[in-house]
Motif scaffolding. Structure first.
Motif, PDB file in Angstrom:
ATOM      1  N   LEU A 299       0.813  -1.213   0.000  1.00  0.00           N
ATOM      2  CA  LEU A 299       0.000   0.000   0.000  1.00  0.00           C
ATOM      3  C   LEU A 299       0.853   1.272   0.000  1.00  0.00           C
ATOM      4  O   LEU A 299       0.433   2.303  -0.523  1.00  0.00           O
ATOM      5  CB  LEU A 299      -0.941   0.012   1.210  1.00  0.00           C
ATOM      6  N   VAL A 300       2.059   1.201   0.582  1.00  0.00           N
ATOM      7  CA  VAL A 300       2.910   2.395   0.646  1.00  0.00           C
ATOM      8  C   VAL A 300       4.075   2.339  -0.326  1.00  0.00           C
ATOM      9  O   VAL A 300       4.982   3.170  -0.263  1.00  0.00           O
ATOM     10  CB  VAL A 300       3.435   2.632   2.080  1.00  0.00           C
ATOM     11  N   GLY A 301       4.057   1.384  -1.247  1.00  0.00           N
ATOM     12  CA  GLY A 301       5.060   1.360  -2.304  1.00  0.00           C
ATOM     13  C   GLY A 301       6.374   0.708  -1.949  1.00  0.00           C
ATOM     14  O   GLY A 301       7.328   0.773  -2.735  1.00  0.00           O
ATOM     15  N   LEU A 302       6.461   0.068  -0.804  1.00  0.00           N
ATOM     16  CA  LEU A 302       7.696  -0.622  -0.430  1.00  0.00           C
ATOM     17  C   LEU A 302       7.804  -1.996  -1.084  1.00  0.00           C
ATOM     18  O   LEU A 302       8.873  -2.605  -1.075  1.00  0.00           O
ATOM     19  CB  LEU A 302       7.765  -0.789   1.095  1.00  0.00           C
ATOM     20  N   ARG A 303       6.703  -2.471  -1.643  1.00  0.00           N
ATOM     21  CA  ARG A 303       6.680  -3.779  -2.311  1.00  0.00           C
ATOM     22  C   ARG A 303       5.793  -3.656  -3.542  1.00  0.00           C
ATOM     23  O   ARG A 303       4.685  -3.115  -3.453  1.00  0.00           O
ATOM     24  CB  ARG A 303       6.140  -4.839  -1.338  1.00  0.00           C
ATOM     25  N   VAL A 304       6.265  -4.149  -4.667  1.00  0.00           N
ATOM     26  CA  VAL A 304       5.517  -4.025  -5.922  1.00  0.00           C
ATOM     27  C   VAL A 304       4.541  -5.195  -6.043  1.00  0.00           C
ATOM     28  O   VAL A 304       4.951  -6.361  -6.005  1.00  0.00           O
ATOM     29  CB  VAL A 304       6.463  -4.011  -7.139  1.00  0.00           C
ATOM     30  N   PRO A 305       3.236  -4.921  -6.175  1.00  0.00           N
ATOM     31  CA  PRO A 305       2.261  -6.011  -6.307  1.00  0.00           C
ATOM     32  C   PRO A 305       2.457  -6.775  -7.608  1.00  0.00           C
ATOM     33  O   PRO A 305       2.895  -6.218  -8.621  1.00  0.00           O
ATOM     34  CB  PRO A 305       0.906  -5.287  -6.297  1.00  0.00           C
ATOM     35  N   ARG A 306       2.093  -8.051  -7.584  1.00  0.00           N
ATOM     36  CA  ARG A 306       2.114  -8.843  -8.812  1.00  0.00           C
ATOM     37  C   ARG A 306       0.881  -8.526  -9.649  1.00  0.00           C
ATOM     38  O   ARG A 306       0.946  -8.511 -10.884  1.00  0.00           O
ATOM     39  CB  ARG A 306       2.138 -10.332  -8.487  1.00  0.00           C
ATOM     40  N   ALA A 307      -0.239  -8.280  -8.991  1.00  0.00           N
ATOM     41  CA  ALA A 307      -1.480  -7.996  -9.717  1.00  0.00           C
ATOM     42  C   ALA A 307      -2.397  -7.193  -8.809  1.00  0.00           C
ATOM     43  O   ALA A 307      -2.188  -7.086  -7.603  1.00  0.00           O
ATOM     44  CB  ALA A 307      -2.159  -9.296 -10.154  1.00  0.00           C
ATOM     45  N   GLY A 308      -3.439  -6.611  -9.412  1.00  0.00           N
ATOM     46  CA  GLY A 308      -4.432  -5.866  -8.654  1.00  0.00           C
ATOM     47  C   GLY A 308      -4.206  -4.373  -8.719  1.00  0.00           C
ATOM     48  O   GLY A 308      -3.219  -3.880  -9.289  1.00  0.00           O
ATOM     49  N   THR A 309      -5.138  -3.626  -8.132  1.00  0.00           N
ATOM     50  CA  THR A 309      -5.069  -2.167  -8.154  1.00  0.00           C
ATOM     51  C   THR A 309      -5.190  -1.597  -6.739  1.00  0.00           C
ATOM     52  O   THR A 309      -5.818  -2.194  -5.860  1.00  0.00           O
ATOM     53  CB  THR A 309      -6.197  -1.572  -9.013  1.00  0.00           C
ATOM     54  N   ILE A 310      -4.568  -0.433  -6.548  1.00  0.00           N
ATOM     55  CA  ILE A 310      -4.651   0.326  -5.298  1.00  0.00           C
ATOM     56  C   ILE A 310      -5.009   1.748  -5.683  1.00  0.00           C
ATOM     57  O   ILE A 310      -4.201   2.449  -6.302  1.00  0.00           O
ATOM     58  CB  ILE A 310      -3.311   0.309  -4.542  1.00  0.00           C
ATOM     59  N   GLN A 324       6.420   9.240  -3.535  1.00  0.00           N
ATOM     60  CA  GLN A 324       5.248   9.773  -4.226  1.00  0.00           C
ATOM     61  C   GLN A 324       3.963   9.443  -3.474  1.00  0.00           C
ATOM     62  O   GLN A 324       3.048  10.272  -3.380  1.00  0.00           O
ATOM     63  CB  GLN A 324       5.191   9.208  -5.645  1.00  0.00           C
ATOM     64  N   ILE A 325       3.884   8.247  -2.928  1.00  0.00           N
ATOM     65  CA  ILE A 325       2.680   7.838  -2.200  1.00  0.00           C
ATOM     66  C   ILE A 325       2.535   8.643  -0.911  1.00  0.00           C
ATOM     67  O   ILE A 325       1.436   9.115  -0.578  1.00  0.00           O
ATOM     68  CB  ILE A 325       2.723   6.321  -1.918  1.00  0.00           C
ATOM     69  N   LEU A 326       3.626   8.839  -0.185  1.00  0.00           N
ATOM     70  CA  LEU A 326       3.564   9.675   1.018  1.00  0.00           C
ATOM     71  C   LEU A 326       3.175  11.098   0.652  1.00  0.00           C
ATOM     72  O   LEU A 326       2.385  11.748   1.350  1.00  0.00           O
ATOM     73  CB  LEU A 326       4.908   9.664   1.746  1.00  0.00           C
ATOM     74  N   GLY A 327       3.707  11.586  -0.467  1.00  0.00           N
ATOM     75  CA  GLY A 327       3.376  12.928  -0.912  1.00  0.00           C
ATOM     76  C   GLY A 327       1.934  13.080  -1.343  1.00  0.00           C
ATOM     77  O   GLY A 327       1.391  14.195  -1.353  1.00  0.00           O
ATOM     78  N   ALA A 328       1.290  11.964  -1.706  1.00  0.00           N
ATOM     79  CA  ALA A 328      -0.118  11.997  -2.107  1.00  0.00           C
ATOM     80  C   ALA A 328      -1.061  12.067  -0.910  1.00  0.00           C
ATOM     81  O   ALA A 328      -2.283  12.124  -1.088  1.00  0.00           O
ATOM     82  CB  ALA A 328      -0.446  10.774  -2.956  1.00  0.00           C
ATOM     83  N   GLY A 329      -0.489  12.027   0.323  1.00  0.00           N
ATOM     84  CA  GLY A 329      -1.329  12.149   1.507  1.00  0.00           C
ATOM     85  C   GLY A 329      -1.497  10.865   2.293  1.00  0.00           C
ATOM     86  O   GLY A 329      -2.495  10.683   2.991  1.00  0.00           O
ATOM     87  N   VAL A 330      -0.526   9.960   2.210  1.00  0.00           N
ATOM     88  CA  VAL A 330      -0.573   8.708   2.960  1.00  0.00           C
ATOM     89  C   VAL A 330       0.442   8.774   4.092  1.00  0.00           C
ATOM     90  O   VAL A 330       1.611   9.125   3.868  1.00  0.00           O
ATOM     91  CB  VAL A 330      -0.268   7.495   2.053  1.00  0.00           C
TER      92      VAL A 330
END
Length: 517
Positions: A299-310, A324-330
């Motif tokens: 969810l925070v970009g530390l691991r790249v998913p194999r499939a699916g959407t967030i 980028q994810i933290l900068g988006a407000g996470v």
């Protein structure tokens, strides 16, 4: 233990502590982080030596230069983090350090005898373990039994258990408490270190409370949880989570069919669907090791998913960097603050701007603004009650609870759309737990969507407006927090009760989840 004193430089970790454990007694040991509990027990187990005082076993003074000396005197210890080798079998792990050989000390390892010793000890104390199983294939509850059997094969009379229920389901915890009572009835003495007041009241015959290196009270199971907490912290503590009903707003996070692999390429998140709305807390319950860590990291970009959407507010985050994810407000409170949460050689002030150091008002791409960083740090140290001599002190000098407060202060001091808190109070004392819980509820009440991932069922129930139970990488059910603990415990163990239903994002049972394997 009489007058035990241990100093580390100017710090007095133990200040003339007395503790007596009787034969067949379960003795609880309570205290805040940094109170000196582990230091005291490490001296009893020979990992440290006292500067003053003495240790007596059956009235005879002893000096323990190493754990080998303590074990020879009948003292064993099961550490909070298991000391097992995953690729070894149960019998091999238990034999380590006390190997039986044929033909003398230079002979062959007597595997048959080692295996027989394991089975005999297991049967004698009602601790079923498979001597031929690989430890890496065992659930955490079984690994705990292996650690206890390992100590008991050394024929110990006193067993120290350090936070033994931290990674167990409620059912496994009940089983462990029953085992402890059985050991005590057989004449074994137990020192039970825990921060869970309900459990220590349920099992301990007496309770020693330590605060800031000193003994502040000897309690009994009749002492109330509120009184115990006040002894530990030195003030009244609210043990429950105080919050008003949630008023969920628009959908903030939508996770669809998410698949994540671990470092070995093994699927650990298997088609997860989740939604979280503004102004609500979604709790994710489960025994550690069922994919929660990898889910949070994806969810925070530390691991790249194999499939699916967030999706965050309709924007796909897949493939974006953590920055980028933290900068988006996470916001993200990681489960291991030492590894991912703080830089111990940096100051408190520096740690408070780790994710904002190159943005106004703290700096830009070319330089920092030290005065603004210092001013902000002083304000946050006070607002988040961070116990430190100075904002310029290295974070590594703070207690675990105060290091966690630094992480919380950093993540909750900027506008957020989504807060992900993974094991937010692990290894934290009751006073800091109360504070962190209040901050999470406050964040929810400001309209932030919050995910709390915790192996502590009480924490999930107290904080969550909805609970998703995760088992082997899948969400077995999403239920209301008022479900019976027994039902939630069964779900955490992978057993879906017939009456367990799935709660939608707007609450209410809407469908029946299939049973697990």
């Amino acid at each position: 233990m009489r007058g035990i004193t241990k100093r580390f430089g100017d710090l007095v970790a133990n200040d003339h502590i007395d503790i007596t454990v009787e034969p067949g007694e379960v003795h609880g040991l309570l205290g805040e982080n940094g109170a000196g509990k582990s230091t005291l027990m490490n001296q009893l187990y020979g990992l440290l030596q006292p500067d003053e005082g003495e240790i007596l076993v059956d009235g005879v003074p002893k000096v323990f230069r190493s754990p080998r000396d303590a074990i020879a005197a009948g003292i064993g210890m099961v550490h909070q983090h298991f000391m097992l080798i995953p690729v070894f079998t149960v019998a091999e792990n238990i034999a380590l350090g006390a190997e039986e050989t044929t033909g003398g000390p230079l002979g062959w390892l007597d595997r048959r005898r080692n295996r027989r010793d394991v089975l005999e000890t297991s049967k004698k104390y009602g601790l079923p373990v498979d001597p031929d199983a690989l430890v890496e294939n065992l659930p955490v509850g079984a690994q705990q039994r292996v650690e206890i059997v390992k100590a008991l094969t050394r024929d110990v009379d006193l067993l120290i258990l350090d936070e033994p229920t931290a990674v167990l389901t409620p059912q496994e915890t009940d089983e462990l408490l029953a085992v402890m009572r059985g050991l005590a009835e057989s004449g074994k003495s137990i020192v039970f270190i825990t921060h869970k007041l309900r459990e220590v009241k349920a099992i301990a015959d007496r309770i020693t409370v330590i605060r800031r290196g000193r003994t502040v009270g000897i309690a009994t199971p009749d002492t109330s949880e509120d009184e115990l907490a006040a002894l530990m912290v030195g003030r009244e503590v609210s043990l429950g989570v105080t919050k008003t009903p949630a008023e969920p707003g628009d959908e903030v996070l939508k996770v669809s069919k998410l698949v994540v692999d671990d470092e070995r390429g093994v699927r650990v998140v298997d088609g997860v669907d989740l939604t979280v709305r503004a102004g609500e807390v979604l709790g994710i319950a489960g025994v550690q090791g069922n994919g929660q860590t990898e889910l949070a990291e994806a969810l925070v970009g530390l691991r790249v998913p194999r499939a699916g959407t967030i999706e965050l507010d309709g924007r796909d985050l897949a493939g974006r960097t953590t920055k980028q994810i933290l900068g988006a407000g996470v916001g993200y409170i990681p489960e291991d603050r030492s590894l991912d949460g703080v830089v111990k050689d940096f100051t408190v002030a520096e740690n408070l701007v780790l994710d904002m150091y190159d943005r106004a008002p703290y700096g830009n791409a070319f330089k920092l603004n030290p005065s603004m960083i210092a001013d902000s740090a002083r304000e946050r140290v006070e607002r988040f009650d961070i116990r430190t001599s100075s904002a310029e002190a290295n974070v590594g000098t703070l207690s675990g609870g105060n290091q966690q407060k630094v992480v919380v202060a950093r993540e909750m001091s900027r506008p957020l759309k989504l807060m992900i808190a993974s094991q937010p109070t692990r290894g934290v004392d009751v006073g800091s737990i109360e504070f962190i819980h209040n901050q999470i509820v406050h964040e929810r009440d400001t309209g932030t969507a919050v995910i709390v991932i915790s192996s502590e069922l009480d924490e999930v129930v107290g904080l969550a407006d909805r609970i998703a139970v995760m088992y082997r990488g899948r969400i077995l059910a999403v239920v209301a927090p008022d479900r019976p603990r027994e039902e939630l415990g069964l779900l955490m163990a992978g057993v879906v009760a017939p009456e367990a239903g799935v709660v939608s994002g707007d609450a209410g049972v809407v469908s029946q989840e299939e049973g697990s394997e």
